[in-house]
Each structure stands twice: as structure tokens, then as C-alpha cells.
Design an enzyme around this catalytic site. Structure first.
Site, PDB file in Angstrom:
ATOM      1  N   MET A  21       0.865  -1.184   0.000  1.00  0.00           N
ATOM      2  CA  MET A  21       0.000   0.000   0.000  1.00  0.00           C
ATOM      3  C   MET A  21       0.903   1.235   0.000  1.00  0.00           C
ATOM      4  O   MET A  21       1.788   1.360   0.854  1.00  0.00           O
ATOM      5  CB  MET A  21      -0.919   0.002   1.235  1.00  0.00           C
ATOM      6  CG  MET A  21      -1.978  -1.093   1.194  1.00  0.00           C
ATOM      7  SD  MET A  21      -3.020  -1.134   2.698  1.00  0.00           S
ATOM      8  CE  MET A  21      -1.935  -2.024   3.827  1.00  0.00           C
ATOM      9  N   ALA A  22       0.671   2.116  -0.963  1.00  0.00           N
ATOM     10  CA  ALA A  22       1.534   3.292  -1.137  1.00  0.00           C
ATOM     11  C   ALA A  22       1.530   4.151   0.115  1.00  0.00           C
ATOM     12  O   ALA A  22       0.469   4.469   0.661  1.00  0.00           O
ATOM     13  CB  ALA A  22       1.068   4.117  -2.327  1.00  0.00           C
ATOM     14  N   GLN A  76       7.238  -5.081  -4.888  1.00  0.00           N
ATOM     15  CA  GLN A  76       6.167  -5.026  -5.883  1.00  0.00           C
ATOM     16  C   GLN A  76       6.500  -3.951  -6.918  1.00  0.00           C
ATOM     17  O   GLN A  76       6.820  -2.815  -6.573  1.00  0.00           O
ATOM     18  CB  GLN A  76       4.802  -4.713  -5.280  1.00  0.00           C
ATOM     19  CG  GLN A  76       3.722  -4.912  -6.362  1.00  0.00           C
ATOM     20  CD  GLN A  76       2.329  -4.505  -5.932  1.00  0.00           C
ATOM     21  OE1 GLN A  76       2.067  -3.346  -5.680  1.00  0.00           O
ATOM     22  NE2 GLN A  76       1.424  -5.477  -5.878  1.00  0.00           N
ATOM     23  N   CYS A 107      -4.276  -1.412  -9.763  1.00  0.00           N
ATOM     24  CA  CYS A 107      -4.553  -0.036  -9.359  1.00  0.00           C
ATOM     25  C   CYS A 107      -5.775   0.523 -10.104  1.00  0.00           C
ATOM     26  O   CYS A 107      -5.787   0.551 -11.332  1.00  0.00           O
ATOM     27  CB  CYS A 107      -3.341   0.842  -9.617  1.00  0.00           C
ATOM     28  SG  CYS A 107      -3.585   2.521  -9.050  1.00  0.00           S
ATOM     29  N   LYS A 147      -0.514  -9.429  -8.958  1.00  0.00           N
ATOM     30  CA  LYS A 147      -1.749  -9.104  -8.250  1.00  0.00           C
ATOM     31  C   LYS A 147      -2.652  -8.354  -9.215  1.00  0.00           C
ATOM     32  O   LYS A 147      -2.185  -7.483  -9.962  1.00  0.00           O
ATOM     33  CB  LYS A 147      -1.449  -8.238  -7.025  1.00  0.00           C
ATOM     34  CG  LYS A 147      -2.702  -7.901  -6.210  1.00  0.00           C
ATOM     35  CD  LYS A 147      -2.332  -7.453  -4.797  1.00  0.00           C
ATOM     36  CE  LYS A 147      -3.606  -7.201  -3.987  1.00  0.00           C
ATOM     37  NZ  LYS A 147      -3.902  -5.786  -3.820  1.00  0.00           N
ATOM     38  N   GLY A 210      -9.366  -9.087  -0.295  1.00  0.00           N
ATOM     39  CA  GLY A 210     -10.614  -8.330  -0.262  1.00  0.00           C
ATOM     40  C   GLY A 210     -11.480  -8.695   0.924  1.00  0.00           C
ATOM     41  O   GLY A 210     -11.875  -9.857   1.073  1.00  0.00           O
ATOM     42  N   GLY A 233      -4.812  -6.207   3.175  1.00  0.00           N
ATOM     43  CA  GLY A 233      -4.460  -4.817   2.933  1.00  0.00           C
ATOM     44  C   GLY A 233      -5.045  -3.919   3.999  1.00  0.00           C
ATOM     45  O   GLY A 233      -4.519  -3.791   5.102  1.00  0.00           O
ATOM     46  N   ARG A 234      -6.192  -3.302   3.690  1.00  0.00           N
ATOM     47  CA  ARG A 234      -6.748  -2.279   4.583  1.00  0.00           C
ATOM     48  C   ARG A 234      -7.068  -2.798   5.981  1.00  0.00           C
ATOM     49  O   ARG A 234      -7.104  -2.032   6.935  1.00  0.00           O
ATOM     50  CB  ARG A 234      -7.997  -1.668   3.936  1.00  0.00           C
ATOM     51  CG  ARG A 234      -7.703  -0.870   2.675  1.00  0.00           C
ATOM     52  CD  ARG A 234      -8.974  -0.443   1.960  1.00  0.00           C
ATOM     53  NE  ARG A 234      -9.788  -1.580   1.556  1.00  0.00           N
ATOM     54  CZ  ARG A 234     -11.112  -1.593   1.512  1.00  0.00           C
ATOM     55  NH1 ARG A 234     -11.786  -0.517   1.850  1.00  0.00           N
ATOM     56  NH2 ARG A 234     -11.765  -2.676   1.126  1.00  0.00           N
TER      57      ARG A 234
END
Length: 376
Positions: A21-22, A76, A107, A147, A210, A233-234
Site C-alpha cells: 500500500m503506497a 512489488q 490499481c 496481483k 478483499g 491490505g486495509r
């Protein structure tokens, strides 16, 4: 509970991967997640733009610095030009910059898809194939994974074709985020699509991504889809200890981390301090940490004025001082395990003119599609 996940020569047990994650999954955050996991799992760098890597951009070269304890080192890459991707991968292999390369085709950000990059790119099957071929041939012995998302929107799904192309070109494993580009981060992730991809490419590992907000979600995804591993991720934003829970769940244990606000505050200060060490400047580290404050404090009783104050702290003393004024004996709040981070819903995907006319058209994508924007 599950078979060990193999990414080339690297066994990943439990089969848990931190999603790039950026601005988030830099070395300090990876360190925290890895500490909580006891060193188990796979922690991937922020997304690196291939052109910036080939040009040895200073900021990019810092982003690919790994702590000595990071094994394997995972980078990545994001690129839209086969030749540039090939050069970047060869540079990583020849200079021993990493042990594993992941390619981002997920993205959904408009300024990327508008130029044909990110989650728009797999629609052009020949371009995707050319990029994967260059990457795999340039990587030598290093495993290359990818991904991606389901596709551009529900009428232009690409994930099954992309999965087959990946197998044919020698990609080691695939991660699928069960959303389209149009969904961004809204709605519910389509785990049935993840299950379909698992059936469609039995030759290589498939990982699901997800709506994994808890360790139980991860186990449920494996059970319902048959995937070989999960990408988180989040769900770990402001919650690096989620990796302790994930390790426990996959190892059949049921003790889960429920930190008090005092324990959360300790992690917050350590996170900010690590960022300062990494950036070489305490104040810069605390400023960079500001984006994490709301995630860490989600659900706790912290007044809006104090939240604002903590979100503009510019020194560790400011941060620690504000946190010490809180009721640090608060237990872990109900509901704090739920969704966090961006949840923007359905959007029209902005694409280059005529992009959808022919999925097999051989196209080049301009370097303007190579931006330092992550997502997936």
C-alpha cells in the site's frame, strides 16, 4: 489447516501476505507487522514504479531498502512497458535487490487507468503477456507473482484470461482482489470469483484479497474459496497486530489480540519513532505518521479536538504527550475489528479513447501511466 504456500523456493507459513500500500507498507510498518507475526508470513514493499527504479530515482532507491531481518525480501513493481519492466527486473536480479518480485495490475486510480495502466491494462491481453514474459525471463531464478482485480467492470472481466496468460508465461502465483476497477474499494469483495480463479489455474497458487478484516475472515476465505493463501491490505491499517491473530488462527489457536488503549498508544509511538529513524528525521517521521492516527484510534473514546491535535503532532513528545492525556485503560472497542480505510464505491472507469474496442489489439501504453500511485 492449510498446505504451506510456496512462492518459488520460499515457503510462506502461515500463508499470509501483507498487501503493498503506497505510503503505508514502508520498512517501518513492515517491521511492526513482522514483529507481531513472529517473523511468519510475507511482507511486500510499497509499489515501485519500474521507470523510476531503472532511472535510480533517490526516493525509489530508499523505498527498496530492506531491513536485515526481512527474509524473503519482496518488491512489488508497477510498469506498463515490457522493455522497461524487463530492465527493472534484471536490475533487481543482477544486483540482488530482492528475493521475490510481484507485479501490480490492480490499481483503479483514474489518473492511471486513463492512460491504460493499472487495472485497465490486463484488458489488452497481448500487452499483459509481453510484460509478464519480459519479467519472468529477466528474473532468472527469482519467482515472479502478480496481483490483479476481476477486470474493468462487470461487463469487462479479465481475471480468468489473465490467470491463464500468467500460467503460460511462468508466473509463480497470482493474487486476486475480488473487485473490479469500477468498484474501487466499495461494495463487497466477490469471493466466488476468487474461487473460480482457483479452479481455472490449478497449476499455481492463488491468493485471495478483499474484505479480510479479521483472522476469522481469513480462515473463512480459505474454506469458502479453496485459495492457497490470503493477502491482507486495509484490514491491518492501524492494526499491525492483526498478523499475530492471523498466525494464531492458521496455527489452530484461538487467542486473539485485544490491546488496551495504553498498548495501542505504545505501538503508535514506536511506529512514529521507526518512521523517524527510517527518514533520518524525527519530525518528518511524526508528520508521516499522522495519516495512521485515525486508524489506530478507531472506536476508542477520544474527543474530536484531541484527534485533531494528535493528527498535527510534529514531534514524538507532542504525540506521546497527547496520548498520555487519554483514558489509557480503555479496553479494545466493540466494532474496531471492522472495515477501515477507503470505501469509495462504484465509479465509471476512465480509459483511453477506444480502449475497449479490441482486447487483442497490440498497443503500447505511454509512460504517463507510470505514476507513484498504489492500489489493488
Amino acid at each position: 489447516m492449510t498446505h504451506p504456500l510456496s512462492i518459488g523456493p520460499h515457503a510462506v507459513a502461515p500463508p499470509v501476505v501483507l498487501a503493498p500500500m503506497a505510503g503505508i507498507t514502508n520498512a517501518p510498518f513492515r517491521t511492526l507487522c513482522r514483529e507481531f507475526s513472529g517473523g511468519k508470513g510475507l511482507f511486500v514493499s510499497e509499489m515501485i514504479t519500474t521507470r523510476a527504479l531503472v532511472e535510480r530515482n533517490d526516493k525509489t532507491m530508499q523505498l527498496i531498502r530492506f531491513d536485515a531481518s526481512e527474509k524473503p525480501r519482496s518488491i512489488q513493481l508497477y510498469g506498463v512497458d515490457p522493455a522497461t519492466v524487463g530492465k527493472a527486473v534484471r536490475m533487481i536480479a543482477e544486483e540482488d535487490l530482492a528475493d521475490h518480485i510481484d507485479l501490480n495490475f490492480g490499481c483503479p486510480v483514474p489518473k492511471v487507468t486513463r492512460k491504460g495502466g493499472g487495472s485497465a491494462l490486463p484488458y489488452k491481453r497481448h500487452l499483459l503477456r509481453a510484460i509478464l514474459r519480459e519479467a519472468v525471463s529477466g528474473a532468472g531464478d527469482l519467482p515472479v507473482t502478480m496481483k490483479m482485480r476481476k477486470g474493468i467492470d462487470d461487463d469487462h472481466l479479465t481475471y480468468l484470461d489473465a490467470g491463464r496468460i500468467a500460467v503460460e508465461e511462468g508466473v509463480t502465483a497470482i493474487a486476486l482482489h475480488g473487485r473490479t476497477a469500477a468498484q474501487h474499494y466499495g461494495g463487497t469483495a466477490d469471493w466466488e470469483a476468487i474461487a473460480r480463479l482457483r479452479e481455472h489455474v490449478p497449476e499455481i497458487p492463488v491468493l485471495g484479497n478483499g474484505d479480510i478484516w479479521s483472522a476469522q475472515d481469513a480462515l473463512r476465505m480459505v474454506r469458502e474459496t479453496g485459495v492457497d493463501g490470503v493477502v491482507v491490505g486495509r484490514g491491518c491499517l492501524g492494526r499491525p497486530w492483526l498478523f499475530a491473530d492471523l498466525v494464531a488462527a492458521f496455527e489452530g489457536r484461538t487467542e486473539f489480540t485485544r490491546p488496551t488503549l495504553a498498548e495501542v498508544a505504545g505501538v503508535m509511538v514506536r511506529h512514529a519513532a521507526l518512521l523517524g529513524e527510517w527518514l533520518g528525521d524525527e519530525s518528518k517521521g511524526v508528520v508521516d505518521f499522522r495519516k495512521h492516527v485515525a486508524w489506530y484510534l478507531k472506536g476508542f473514546a477520544v474527543g474530536s479536538e484531541m484527534r485533531k491535535r494528535l493528527a498535527v503532532a510534529s514531534s514524538l513528545a507532542d504525540l506521546r504527550g497527547g496520548l498520555d492525556e487519554l483514558d489509557l485503560e480503555q479496553g479494545w472497542p466493540l466494532g474496531a475489528d471492522g472495515p477501515r480505510g477507503r470505501t469509495s464505491g462504484n465509479n465509471r472507469v476512465v480509459l483511453p479513447d477506444g480502449w475497449l474496442r479490441d482486447p487483442y489489439e497490440t498497443v503500447g501504453v505511454s509512460e504517463e501511466a507510470e505514476l507513484d500511485t498504489s492500489g489493488g
